[in-house]
Design a protein around this motif. Structure first.
Motif, PDB file in Angstrom:
ATOM      1  N   PHE A 104       0.857  -1.185   0.000  1.00  0.00           N
ATOM      2  CA  PHE A 104       0.000   0.000   0.000  1.00  0.00           C
ATOM      3  C   PHE A 104       0.896   1.239   0.000  1.00  0.00           C
ATOM      4  O   PHE A 104       2.009   1.222   0.509  1.00  0.00           O
ATOM      5  N   ARG A 105       0.400   2.262  -0.644  1.00  0.00           N
ATOM      6  CA  ARG A 105       1.118   3.542  -0.734  1.00  0.00           C
ATOM      7  C   ARG A 105       0.234   4.612  -0.120  1.00  0.00           C
ATOM      8  O   ARG A 105      -0.944   4.727  -0.455  1.00  0.00           O
ATOM      9  N   THR A 106       0.828   5.393   0.756  1.00  0.00           N
ATOM     10  CA  THR A 106       0.084   6.396   1.499  1.00  0.00           C
ATOM     11  C   THR A 106       0.423   7.794   1.008  1.00  0.00           C
ATOM     12  O   THR A 106       1.589   8.128   0.820  1.00  0.00           O
ATOM     13  N   ASN A 107      -0.617   8.593   0.828  1.00  0.00           N
ATOM     14  CA  ASN A 107      -0.469  10.010   0.535  1.00  0.00           C
ATOM     15  C   ASN A 107      -1.122  10.770   1.679  1.00  0.00           C
ATOM     16  O   ASN A 107      -2.278  10.513   2.026  1.00  0.00           O
ATOM     17  N   VAL A 108      -0.382  11.714   2.261  1.00  0.00           N
ATOM     18  CA  VAL A 108      -0.919  12.539   3.338  1.00  0.00           C
ATOM     19  C   VAL A 108      -1.593  13.743   2.696  1.00  0.00           C
ATOM     20  O   VAL A 108      -1.011  14.421   1.850  1.00  0.00           O
ATOM     21  N   VAL A 109      -2.815  14.000   3.081  1.00  0.00           N
ATOM     22  CA  VAL A 109      -3.547  15.149   2.562  1.00  0.00           C
ATOM     23  C   VAL A 109      -3.043  16.390   3.286  1.00  0.00           C
ATOM     24  O   VAL A 109      -3.104  16.465   4.515  1.00  0.00           O
ATOM     25  N   MET A 110      -2.539  17.339   2.515  1.00  0.00           N
ATOM     26  CA  MET A 110      -2.024  18.583   3.094  1.00  0.00           C
ATOM     27  C   MET A 110      -3.170  19.542   3.437  1.00  0.00           C
ATOM     28  O   MET A 110      -3.132  20.231   4.443  1.00  0.00           O
ATOM     29  N   ARG A 111      -4.169  19.596   2.569  1.00  0.00           N
ATOM     30  CA  ARG A 111      -5.310  20.490   2.776  1.00  0.00           C
ATOM     31  C   ARG A 111      -6.515  19.880   2.084  1.00  0.00           C
ATOM     32  O   ARG A 111      -6.418  19.392   0.970  1.00  0.00           O
ATOM     33  N   ARG A 112      -7.644  19.959   2.735  1.00  0.00           N
ATOM     34  CA  ARG A 112      -8.902  19.505   2.138  1.00  0.00           C
ATOM     35  C   ARG A 112      -9.467  20.685   1.362  1.00  0.00           C
ATOM     36  O   ARG A 112     -10.038  21.591   1.948  1.00  0.00           O
ATOM     37  N   SER A 113      -9.304  20.667   0.056  1.00  0.00           N
ATOM     38  CA  SER A 113      -9.738  21.792  -0.774  1.00  0.00           C
ATOM     39  C   SER A 113     -11.208  21.697  -1.154  1.00  0.00           C
ATOM     40  O   SER A 113     -11.886  22.708  -1.257  1.00  0.00           O
ATOM     41  N   LYS A 114     -11.680  20.505  -1.392  1.00  0.00           N
ATOM     42  CA  LYS A 114     -13.087  20.285  -1.737  1.00  0.00           C
ATOM     43  C   LYS A 114     -13.494  18.937  -1.179  1.00  0.00           C
ATOM     44  O   LYS A 114     -12.844  17.929  -1.445  1.00  0.00           O
ATOM     45  N   VAL A 115     -14.564  18.933  -0.429  1.00  0.00           N
ATOM     46  CA  VAL A 115     -15.082  17.697   0.148  1.00  0.00           C
ATOM     47  C   VAL A 115     -16.568  17.661  -0.137  1.00  0.00           C
ATOM     48  O   VAL A 115     -17.282  18.626   0.111  1.00  0.00           O
ATOM     49  N   GLY A 116     -17.026  16.580  -0.701  1.00  0.00           N
ATOM     50  CA  GLY A 116     -18.450  16.460  -0.953  1.00  0.00           C
ATOM     51  C   GLY A 116     -18.765  15.213  -1.736  1.00  0.00           C
ATOM     52  O   GLY A 116     -17.887  14.554  -2.271  1.00  0.00           O
ATOM     53  N   MET A 117     -20.018  14.916  -1.769  1.00  0.00           N
ATOM     54  CA  MET A 117     -20.497  13.771  -2.533  1.00  0.00           C
ATOM     55  C   MET A 117     -21.568  14.212  -3.520  1.00  0.00           C
ATOM     56  O   MET A 117     -22.362  13.420  -3.994  1.00  0.00           O
ATOM     57  N   GLY A 118     -21.609  15.525  -3.801  1.00  0.00           N
ATOM     58  CA  GLY A 118     -22.616  16.061  -4.701  1.00  0.00           C
ATOM     59  C   GLY A 118     -22.508  15.483  -6.096  1.00  0.00           C
ATOM     60  O   GLY A 118     -21.421  15.207  -6.591  1.00  0.00           O
ATOM     61  N   VAL A 119     -23.654  15.284  -6.720  1.00  0.00           N
ATOM     62  CA  VAL A 119     -23.727  14.795  -8.093  1.00  0.00           C
ATOM     63  C   VAL A 119     -24.256  15.934  -8.955  1.00  0.00           C
ATOM     64  O   VAL A 119     -25.278  16.543  -8.621  1.00  0.00           O
ATOM     65  N   MET A 120     -23.555  16.233 -10.028  1.00  0.00           N
ATOM     66  CA  MET A 120     -23.977  17.309 -10.917  1.00  0.00           C
ATOM     67  C   MET A 120     -25.361  16.996 -11.481  1.00  0.00           C
ATOM     68  O   MET A 120     -25.611  15.901 -11.979  1.00  0.00           O
ATOM     69  N   ILE A 121     -26.255  17.972 -11.399  1.00  0.00           N
ATOM     70  CA  ILE A 121     -27.603  17.807 -11.915  1.00  0.00           C
ATOM     71  C   ILE A 121     -27.787  18.805 -13.043  1.00  0.00           C
ATOM     72  O   ILE A 121     -27.710  20.009 -12.829  1.00  0.00           O
ATOM     73  N   ASP A 122     -27.993  18.279 -14.214  1.00  0.00           N
ATOM     74  CA  ASP A 122     -28.199  19.097 -15.406  1.00  0.00           C
ATOM     75  C   ASP A 122     -29.641  18.930 -15.828  1.00  0.00           C
ATOM     76  O   ASP A 122     -30.053  17.836 -16.229  1.00  0.00           O
ATOM     77  N   GLU A 123     -30.409  19.980 -15.726  1.00  0.00           N
ATOM     78  CA  GLU A 123     -31.839  19.872 -16.040  1.00  0.00           C
ATOM     79  C   GLU A 123     -32.096  19.602 -17.519  1.00  0.00           C
ATOM     80  O   GLU A 123     -33.218  19.266 -17.896  1.00  0.00           O
ATOM     81  N   GLU A 124     -31.074  19.706 -18.336  1.00  0.00           N
ATOM     82  CA  GLU A 124     -31.228  19.404 -19.763  1.00  0.00           C
ATOM     83  C   GLU A 124     -30.849  17.946 -20.059  1.00  0.00           C
ATOM     84  O   GLU A 124     -30.954  17.501 -21.188  1.00  0.00           O
ATOM     85  N   MET A 125     -30.406  17.223 -19.037  1.00  0.00           N
ATOM     86  CA  MET A 125     -29.954  15.844 -19.276  1.00  0.00           C
ATOM     87  C   MET A 125     -31.137  14.963 -19.647  1.00  0.00           C
ATOM     88  O   MET A 125     -32.269  15.194 -19.235  1.00  0.00           O
ATOM     89  N   ASN A 126     -30.863  13.977 -20.439  1.00  0.00           N
ATOM     90  CA  ASN A 126     -31.880  13.040 -20.891  1.00  0.00           C
ATOM     91  C   ASN A 126     -31.933  11.888 -19.903  1.00  0.00           C
ATOM     92  O   ASN A 126     -31.058  11.060 -19.875  1.00  0.00           O
ATOM     93  N   ILE A 127     -32.949  11.862 -19.072  1.00  0.00           N
ATOM     94  CA  ILE A 127     -33.089  10.835 -18.046  1.00  0.00           C
ATOM     95  C   ILE A 127     -34.270   9.948 -18.398  1.00  0.00           C
ATOM     96  O   ILE A 127     -35.340  10.433 -18.722  1.00  0.00           O
ATOM     97  N   SER A 128     -34.035   8.660 -18.314  1.00  0.00           N
ATOM     98  CA  SER A 128     -35.144   7.730 -18.533  1.00  0.00           C
ATOM     99  C   SER A 128     -34.977   6.506 -17.681  1.00  0.00           C
ATOM    100  O   SER A 128     -33.975   6.234 -17.152  1.00  0.00           O
TER     101      SER A 128
END
Length: 160
Positions: free
Chosen positions: A136-160
């Motif tokens: 295993f290889r470890t990377n230490v996070v220096m700064r949390r710049s963006k944290v989230g689980m948001g999903v982009m919602i495009d109202e023009e997207m074709n959803i079915s």
């Protein structure tokens, strides 16, 4: 897949930003009744579009001063061994996210620790003590710049 219309997407967008948004405010923005918003939210939960409603916490405020990104390579990728390893990661409270990935590593793991000593204990528990972990290889996070689980919602997207 569930069929989503513009009202569903608008509701999801608002809830994703703040799941505690009052239903009457959502109804006003989407231009539907509160009952309609309630029904749609229930349907979105029942169909698995909305998985959970959570509060996002600041780890440092709770003593978790360090964040790590760990890339893990396994010796063998048999289904039972993958499942066992993944289950251990999922059940460990210090693991925030776990991804089974392609490429040089088999898993990418984001985890928290109070300090380096705490992280060392975590590495023994999850990686060193598992004979199927090649490295295993470890990377230490220096700064949390963006944290989230948001999903982009495009109202023009074709959803079915």
């Amino acid at each position: 897949m569930i069929e989503l219309d513009k009202a569903d997407l608008a509701i999801l967008s608002m809830l994703q930003e703040n799941c505690r948004t009052p239903l009457d405010l959502i109804a006003d923005q989407v231009r539907v009744s509160v009952i309609t918003v309630q029904r749609r939210i229930k349907r979105l939960r029942d169909r698995g579009v909305i998985l959970r409603d959570v509060s996002i916490l600041e780890p440092k405020q709770l003593g978790w001063k360090m964040t790590f990104l760990v890339l893990v390579e396994l010796e063998k990728e048999r289904t039972d061994m993958l499942d066992r390893f993944q289950k251990r990661l999922i059940n460990d409270p210090q693991v925030q996210q776990c991804y089974y990935i392609t490429g040089e590593a088999d898993f990418a793991v984001i985890c928290l620790a109070k300090d380096m000593e705490d992280f060392e204990l975590l590495t023994h528990r999850l990686f060193f003590d598992d004979p199927n972990v090649r490295r295993f290889r470890t990377n230490v996070v220096m700064r949390r710049s963006k944290v989230g689980m948001g999903v982009m919602i495009d109202e023009e997207m074709n959803i079915s």
